[in-house]
Design a protein around this motif. Structure first.
Motif, mmCIF file in Angstrom:
data_model
loop_
_atom_site.group_PDB
_atom_site.id
_atom_site.type_symbol
_atom_site.label_atom_id
_atom_site.label_comp_id
_atom_site.label_asym_id
_atom_site.label_seq_id
_atom_site.Cartn_x
_atom_site.Cartn_y
_atom_site.Cartn_z
ATOM 1 N N ASP A 161 0.888 -1.160 0.000
ATOM 2 C CA ASP A 161 0.000 0.000 0.000
ATOM 3 C C ASP A 161 0.927 1.211 0.000
ATOM 4 N N ILE A 162 1.063 1.867 -1.150
ATOM 5 C CA ILE A 162 2.065 2.932 -1.308
ATOM 6 C C ILE A 162 1.851 4.065 -0.308
ATOM 7 N N SER A 163 0.595 4.449 -0.123
ATOM 8 C CA SER A 163 0.317 5.557 0.800
ATOM 9 C C SER A 163 0.690 5.181 2.225
ATOM 10 N N ALA A 164 0.282 3.961 2.641
ATOM 11 C CA ALA A 164 0.587 3.525 4.008
ATOM 12 C C ALA A 164 2.092 3.419 4.206
ATOM 13 N N LEU A 165 2.796 2.927 3.188
ATOM 14 C CA LEU A 165 4.252 2.794 3.257
ATOM 15 C C LEU A 165 4.901 4.168 3.443
ATOM 16 N N SER A 166 4.459 5.147 2.647
ATOM 17 C CA SER A 166 5.025 6.497 2.729
ATOM 18 C C SER A 166 4.745 7.123 4.090
ATOM 19 N N ALA A 167 3.523 6.896 4.588
ATOM 20 C CA ALA A 167 3.138 7.472 5.880
ATOM 21 C C ALA A 167 3.975 6.872 6.999
ATOM 22 N N THR A 168 4.123 5.550 6.973
ATOM 23 C CA THR A 168 4.884 4.870 8.023
ATOM 24 C C THR A 168 6.352 5.300 7.997
ATOM 25 N N ALA A 169 6.872 5.539 6.790
ATOM 26 C CA ALA A 169 8.272 5.923 6.681
ATOM 27 C C ALA A 169 8.518 7.365 7.119
ATOM 28 N N ALA A 171 6.625 10.461 5.895
ATOM 29 C CA ALA A 171 6.289 11.596 5.028
ATOM 30 C C ALA A 171 5.401 12.594 5.769
ATOM 31 N N SER A 172 5.565 13.872 5.440
ATOM 32 C CA SER A 172 4.775 14.915 6.102
ATOM 33 C C SER A 172 3.367 15.014 5.537
ATOM 34 N N PHE A 173 3.240 14.629 4.252
ATOM 35 C CA PHE A 173 1.945 14.738 3.587
ATOM 36 C C PHE A 173 1.739 13.505 2.726
ATOM 37 N N VAL A 174 0.609 12.825 2.896
ATOM 38 C CA VAL A 174 0.288 11.669 2.064
ATOM 39 C C VAL A 174 -1.166 11.771 1.632
ATOM 40 N N ALA A 175 -1.406 11.613 0.340
ATOM 41 C CA ALA A 175 -2.775 11.647 -0.166
ATOM 42 C C ALA A 175 -2.917 10.627 -1.279
ATOM 43 N N ARG A 176 -4.157 10.204 -1.514
ATOM 44 C CA ARG A 176 -4.418 9.258 -2.601
ATOM 45 C C ARG A 176 -5.580 9.769 -3.442
ATOM 46 N N PRO A 196 5.336 22.089 2.844
ATOM 47 C CA PRO A 196 6.775 21.862 3.030
ATOM 48 C C PRO A 196 7.051 20.460 3.571
ATOM 49 N N GLY A 197 8.244 19.961 3.331
ATOM 50 C CA GLY A 197 8.610 18.610 3.767
ATOM 51 C C GLY A 197 8.333 17.606 2.669
ATOM 52 N N PHE A 198 8.598 16.323 2.973
ATOM 53 C CA PHE A 198 8.413 15.289 1.964
ATOM 54 C C PHE A 198 6.947 14.903 1.866
ATOM 55 N N GLY A 199 6.385 15.006 0.679
ATOM 56 C CA GLY A 199 4.987 14.669 0.479
ATOM 57 C C GLY A 199 4.801 13.682 -0.663
ATOM 58 N N VAL A 200 3.762 12.855 -0.534
ATOM 59 C CA VAL A 200 3.470 11.850 -1.569
ATOM 60 C C VAL A 200 1.994 11.928 -1.954
ATOM 61 N N ARG A 248 -12.523 -1.685 -1.057
ATOM 62 C CA ARG A 248 -12.554 -0.246 -1.362
ATOM 63 C C ARG A 248 -11.349 0.416 -0.700
ATOM 64 N N TYR A 249 -11.102 1.660 -1.074
ATOM 65 C CA TYR A 249 -9.940 2.361 -0.504
ATOM 66 C C TYR A 249 -10.270 3.835 -0.318
ATOM 67 N N PRO A 250 -9.658 4.458 0.708
ATOM 68 C CA PRO A 250 -9.958 5.872 0.961
ATOM 69 C C PRO A 250 -9.213 6.780 -0.009
ATOM 70 N N LEU A 251 -9.852 7.879 -0.399
ATOM 71 C CA LEU A 251 -9.246 8.888 -1.261
ATOM 72 C C LEU A 251 -9.218 10.223 -0.522
ATOM 73 N N GLY A 252 -8.207 11.019 -0.805
ATOM 74 C CA GLY A 252 -8.098 12.328 -0.152
ATOM 75 C C GLY A 252 -6.812 12.403 0.664
ATOM 76 N N VAL A 253 -6.766 13.363 1.584
ATOM 77 C CA VAL A 253 -5.566 13.536 2.405
ATOM 78 C C VAL A 253 -5.565 12.480 3.501
ATOM 79 N N LEU A 254 -4.528 11.660 3.542
ATOM 80 C CA LEU A 254 -4.436 10.596 4.540
ATOM 81 C C LEU A 254 -3.559 11.018 5.709
ATOM 82 N N VAL A 255 -2.504 11.790 5.417
ATOM 83 C CA VAL A 255 -1.606 12.292 6.465
ATOM 84 C C VAL A 255 -1.246 13.732 6.129
#
Lengths: 282, 378
Positions: A161-169, A171-176, A196-200, A248-255
């Motif tokens: 799960d790319i978003s979950a991976l980025s969040a766990t690692a 990232a300051s901002f994660v969205a799908r 600002p910061g690393f976002g995905v 199903r999967y959530p869309l929008g700002v996750l982190v």
């Protein structure tokens, strides 16, 4: 976000580059390119302030169409080049565009460390669940059981799960989002650029030519409608019972979190180092 | 030339100081024996000067960051040893095809694989030339003394900037870790070459269109010249191409920009060569043993001489031909099974007797060993 006139988007396209683009008819990359151009034109940034960096694969060809400094790097390494560019010129807005195989297989190590480091790099990962350019081999996001040219008997590995991976690692901002939800995608890319910061931003996109064909998912339109059916906005997702979330999967700002960026930490460290140097050599 | 007060310096320290004197203002690296000192020194110096330093997640990322920084206008360097050098080959090819100036220091240790991590070897000579896939030009410099570590680090940066190409500084564990007393040149006496900038306004700019020099004037990212950089073969505008009438001239220019300067690039150092009957052709730490063997041999009345190769690639064909001409014997000592002696034999073309003296036990070749070898040959 108000609608963006076509001429504004046209202003961010590279005019000496010949069109049509390299992507298959119906590919989501053209939609992502349009979305990115709209987000950039709304960002208030000057074209000379933006650098677009990509890796290898279908997504790697995206920056060449945009009228900014563009760097098409080696497979999986876009974030490493972007790190050098951002450190060298912190005033630039550095955006990377990668595919799922590019970002999470060959470039997986760079992705988690870029997220941990939190250098101000804006990352767009377009996820079509396959290696499209090389003919539909399985990627780290290919679903369990799906067919691929290297999984003729069905895929036996669980997927990332790319978003979950980025969040766990870190990232300051994660969205799908998906290339079906274009209005939302425009907005999320705008937020990504501003943050600002690393976002995905993970962008789900169809590869009907390879993934769809092998898995009998129908036309690109059928695959787009699947995004509509499965994608659930964050506000609604939170109200869904666990049973309703199945498939199903959530869309929008996750982190979206405030963290010290590497840029700021480095600046502070360099000032400490310079002060120590001055003390030693009066 | 004005000199600073003499100091006791390690080879790796001298490389770092040379890089800084040449204007190095970006370093990305990954820890590895026997190159870590360079990374450590740069982590101390660069932040204090207000420049970026970063330890990346691996060597692939380190060279990637250097390329990015160089494209943004920095003078970038990384330092590694064999295993890391293997990982860097991918992005080294990118730097060659996209014409990105940078300096890559490879401090050689025993290989292949983890090999002999703390022992000396010279097994990466051919890898430095041919390690990345596809045909491409290469510039590789090789120091034998601490003073040369400094001088060649400066030269590596100057040539990287002048020719817009990656330059490899191929040191070895002995040269890297030994200490010598050296008087470095005063900072104002160090010649520093900066890369050429575009002279036309952005609207007229064609990034890979070159003048007679064949070397493109590539603007730094964020400088107002918006163009495309790619590892694909590209046309003059930087866009990917497969047209034979564009691909062929591209490769011709990539090689031509280096090959037309071979006579300047082929740096060597002659020691007691004039009347020598037997000549050592050596490089790196083995040149030290060869020079000592020449000195000892001369005391005993043997007419020995040495040609030290400072440039390994492009292989100094003409100087080596001259050094071989009219000699009774040439001996090529090296810590591998014949990576440079093969080249010497190639340019010799059968005129002089050329013997290799390869050694792979993790130790240096000694002067006695070389003199004994000469006795055996007689």
């Amino acid at each position: 976000m108000p609608p963006v006139h076509r001429s504004v988007v046209y202003g961010w396209l590279r005019h000496d580059k010949k069109f049509p683009h390299v992507w298959c008819p119906g590919c989501g990359l053209g939609i992502l390119l349009g979305s990115l151009l709209r987000a950039l034109s709304q960002s208030g940034l000057d074209k000379n302030q933006v650098v677009l960096v990509s890796g290898i694969g279908c997504s790697g060809r995206l920056p060449v169409y945009v009228d900014v400094g563009s760097v098409h790097t080696t497979h999986g390494r876009a974030l490493t080049f972007a790190t050098g560019i951002k450190l060298a010129k912190p005033e630039l807005t550095v955006i990377t565009v990668m595919g799922d195989g590019d970002a999470t297989a060959i470039g997986g190590n760079h992705l988690i460390h870029a997220a941990r480091r939190n250098l101000d790099i804006k990352t767009v990962i377009i996820n079509n669940q396959t290696y499209g350019m090389t003919g539909g081999q399985y990627s780290p996001t290919t679903p369990l059981g799906a067919k691929a040219t290297t999984a003729p008997y069905g895929h036996i590995e669980p997927s990332f799960d790319i978003s979950a991976l980025s969040a766990t690692a870190g990232a300051s901002f994660v969205a799908r989002s998906t290339v079906y939800h274009v209005t939302q995608l425009d907005q999320l890319l705008g937020q990504l650029i501003a943050k600002p910061g690393f976002g995905v931003v993970e962008v789900l996109s169809p590869c009907h030519t390879n993934f769809g064909r092998q898995n009998r998912l129908g036309s690109q339109i059928d695959m787009m409608l699947e995004f509509k059916k499965r994608g659930v906005r964050m506000e609604r997702w939170q109200k869904l019972a666990p049973g309703e979330r199945q498939g199903r999967y959530p869309l929008g700002v996750l982190v979206d979190r405030q963290q010290q960026s590497f840029d700021d930490s480095y600046q502070a460290m360099a000032e400490r180092a310079a002060a120590l140097r001055r003390e030693k050599q009066p | 030339m004005a000199r600073q007060r003499a100091r006791l310096l390690q080879g790796n320290e001298a490389i770092s100081l040379g890089a800084l004197a040449a204007g190095c203002n970006f370093f990305a690296g990954y820890p590895i024996t026997p190159a870590s000192e360079i990374t450590e020194i740069m982590s101390r110096e660069l932040p204090a000067l207000g420049h970026p330093f970063i330890q990346m997640e691996d060597e692939i990322a380190s060279l990637g960051a250097c390329i990015g920084a160089s494209l943004a206008g920095k003078k970038a360097m990384t330092a590694t040893s064999g295993p890391g050098f293997s990982l860097m080959q991918e992005n080294l090819g990118y730097a060659a095809i996209a014409e990105v100036p940078l300096v890559l220091v490879n401090v050689m240790r025993g290989g292949p694989s983890t090999g002999l991590p703390t022992n000396v070897a010279q097994g990466d000579v051919q890898q430095a030339r041919w390690g990345t896939h596809g045909d491409h030009p290469a510039i590789v410099l090789c120091p034998a003394t601490v003073g040369q570590c400094f001088d060649l680090a400066v030269l590596a940066f100057n040539w990287a900037e002048r020719f817009r190409t990656p330059v490899i500084l191929l040191s070895d564990e002995v040269v890297a870790h030994m200490r010598e007393k050296v008087a470095l040149p005063a900072p104002e006496d160090v010649e520093v070459i900066e890369r050429r900038q575009p002279t036309v306004p952005p609207d007229w700019y064609v990034p890979y269109k070159t003048d007679g020099s064949l070397i493109p004037r590539l603007a730094s990212l964020g400088q107002g010249y918006r163009y495309h950089v790619t590892g694909l073969v590209h046309d003059e505008r930087g866009f990917p191409t497969r047209r034979p009438d564009e691909v062929e001239p591209f490769y011709a220019r990539l090689f031509g920009k280096i090959s037309r300067h071979f006579s300047d690039l082929e740096r060597v150092r002659a020691f007691e060569l004039e009347d020598a009957e037997v000549v050592f052709i050596a490089y790196g730490c083995t040149a030290r043993a060869a020079q000592a063997a020449v000195r000892i041999g001369r005391e005993k009345g043997l007419k020995l001489g040495m040609l030290q190769l400072l440039t390994l690639w492009p292989f100094p064909r003409r100087p080596v031909e001259e050094a071989l001409s009219g000699r009774r014997l040439a001996l090529v000592p090296e810590l591998n099974m014949g990576q440079i002696s093969r080249e010497v034999k190639r340019v010799n073309n059968g005129r002089t007797q050329v013997l290799r003296h390869g050694k792979m036990d993790g130790n240096m070749i000694t002067p006695d060993e070389l003199l004994n070898r000469l006795r055996e040959v007689k």
